[in-house]
Design an enzyme around this catalytic site. Structure first.
Site, PDB file in Angstrom:
ATOM      1  N   CYS A 127       1.142  -1.143  -0.174  1.00 35.41           N
ATOM      2  CA  CYS A 127      -0.112  -0.070   0.363  1.00 35.41           C
ATOM      3  C   CYS A 127       0.904   1.283  -0.130  1.00 35.41           C
ATOM      4  CB  CYS A 127      -1.232   0.176   1.425  1.00 35.41           C
ATOM      5  SG  CYS A 127      -2.737   0.644   0.841  1.00 35.41           S
ATOM      6  N   GLU A 156      -3.055  -9.077   3.675  1.00 39.13           N
ATOM      7  CA  GLU A 156      -3.030  -9.787   4.269  1.00 39.13           C
ATOM      8  C   GLU A 156      -4.075  -9.710   5.324  1.00 39.13           C
ATOM      9  OE1 GLU A 156      -3.729  -5.704   5.575  1.00 39.13           O
ATOM     10  OE2 GLU A 156      -2.174  -6.512   4.422  1.00 39.13           O
ATOM     11  N   HIS A 186      -3.456  -5.096  -0.168  1.00 42.22           N
ATOM     12  CA  HIS A 186      -3.386  -5.806   1.148  1.00 42.22           C
ATOM     13  C   HIS A 186      -3.908  -7.003   1.536  1.00 42.22           C
ATOM     14  CE1 HIS A 186      -3.238  -2.150   3.641  1.00 42.22           C
ATOM     15  NE2 HIS A 186      -3.692  -1.796   2.840  1.00 42.22           N
TER      16      HIS A 186
END
Length: 368
Positions: free
Chosen positions: A262, A348, A346
């Site tokens: 990001c 995660e 992202h």
């Protein structure tokens, strides 16, 4: 409790306030996720923003400390169509209303969020004021127009940790079937520009012993920890305004393997000499399709960003690796000879899909 949302274009929405009372100002954006509102609220990348959820019913499963992505609520304000006041989930420890009230964050419900989101899609994200105190339309619109906005603002310094620390909280709820549990054999320094905790959980589960340093750290400070790899985190604001971070990343390239997510991806692009630009209304949600240009596979991704790297400005030794299929913006890059790569989205994914969790394994492999 009456509340109003006023946009800089003169539009005013009237609804019911929840959470804290008072007034807040920020950039009004929208998120298309159907769940994960607590993760959204506590994501430091939303600093300075008033977030609208497009899903109509929010708060139905309450809140719990286990789902935090940072130590506190980070959004400037929160907008929903309908607030669920009685949560139904065995994990819940607080209602969304009480959660925001304790965090001193103003929310509004009962407005036409479809009309609001359509306006933001057509005209772009814009500044707004959310208030339960001042209910005068003209006054609120004037305040929204006077707000400086996101471009040129360094918000990283508002969310970085005060000092370096060692991550020892473990993996959290990230399932073993998503990432294999490996012993901590690789030392990683994670540069925190406003990092989500689930990134740290994923690094730990992948076998990384993680030391977190503030986003203001110099290259010398980062390298003093003798890491096997360096991670560049997500964070808020305009990447081009964070000059000290760009300098640090530039001085780290070629020294150690680097993985960015990001804002970390944007800072890496800027350090390579590329340019960034502000997106019309940004990418925020858990359903963004991205094509991996190396494998040609499609990944459904979680995203939260309002700026992007211009791929036409990348140097010849840096190649695009991922492309957003909605608007063809750059979603990933890598150096052709150095162990350096990054993604805009992202992997995660808390909450969200796990299609891109392989990137943490690639980072570990890159470290040897």
């Amino acid at each position: 409790m009456h509340a109003k949302l006023a946009l800089a274009d003169g539009t005013v929405f009237t609804g019911r306030g929840f959470g804290a009372t008072g007034e807040t100002i920020g950039e009004v954006v929208f998120n298309t996720s159907m769940m994960g509102y607590q993760e959204v609220l506590t994501d430091p990348s939303y600093t300075g923003q008033i977030v609208t959820m497009t899903y109509p019913l929010i708060g139905n499963y309450g809140t719990t400390a286990d789902d935090q992505e940072s130590a506190r609520v980070q959004v400037a304000g929160f907008i929903v169509r309908q607030l669920a006041r009685v949560p139904s989930n065995f994990r819940s420890t607080s209602t969304l209303h009480d959660f925001l009230k304790a965090s001193h964050v103003v929310g509004i419900e009962g407005i036409d969020t479809r009309a609001l989101v359509r306006r933001l899609r057509v005209r772009g994200s814009m500044n707004g004021v959310l208030s339960t105190a001042d209910l005068d339309d003209a006054s609120l619109v004037q305040k929204a127009r006077a707000f400086p906005g996101m471009e040129g603002r360094d918000l990283v310094k508002e969310v970085v940790p005060a000092q370096a620390f060692h991550w020892n909280t473990g993996f959290g709820a990230f399932a073993d079937h998503v990432l294999p549990h490996r012993p901590a054999t690789k030392r990683v320094v994670a540069i925190d520009y406003g990092m989500k905790w689930n990134i740290l959980r994923c690094l730990a589960q992948t076998g990384c012993d993680v030391t977190v340093v503030p986003g203001t750290a110099s290259a010398e400070e980062v390298l003093s920890h003798d890491p096997d790899g360096i991670f560049l985190s997500n964070g808020p604001g305009d990447p081009a305004a964070v000059g000290y971070a760009i300098t640090t990343v530039k001085n780290l390239i070629g020294k150690k393997p680097i993985f960015g997510i990001c804002l970390g991806h944007q800072l890496l692009g800027l350090a390579f000499g590329a340019k960034t630009f502000k997106l019309k209304f940004g990418h925020r949600g858990a359903n963004q399709p991205v094509r991996n240009e190396l494998t040609k596979k499609i990944e459904i991704t979680t995203q939260n960003h309002g700026f992007a790297v211009d791929p036409t400005t990348l140097p010849k030794d840096v190649m695009p690796t991922h492309i957003n299929l909605n608007d063809n913006t750059l979603e990933g890059l890598k150096h052709t000879s150095l162990p350096v790569f990054s993604v805009q989205y992202h992997p995660e994914a808390a909450a969200g899909p796990h299609d891109s969790s392989y990137l943490f394994e690639e980072f570990r492999t890159m470290m040897g």
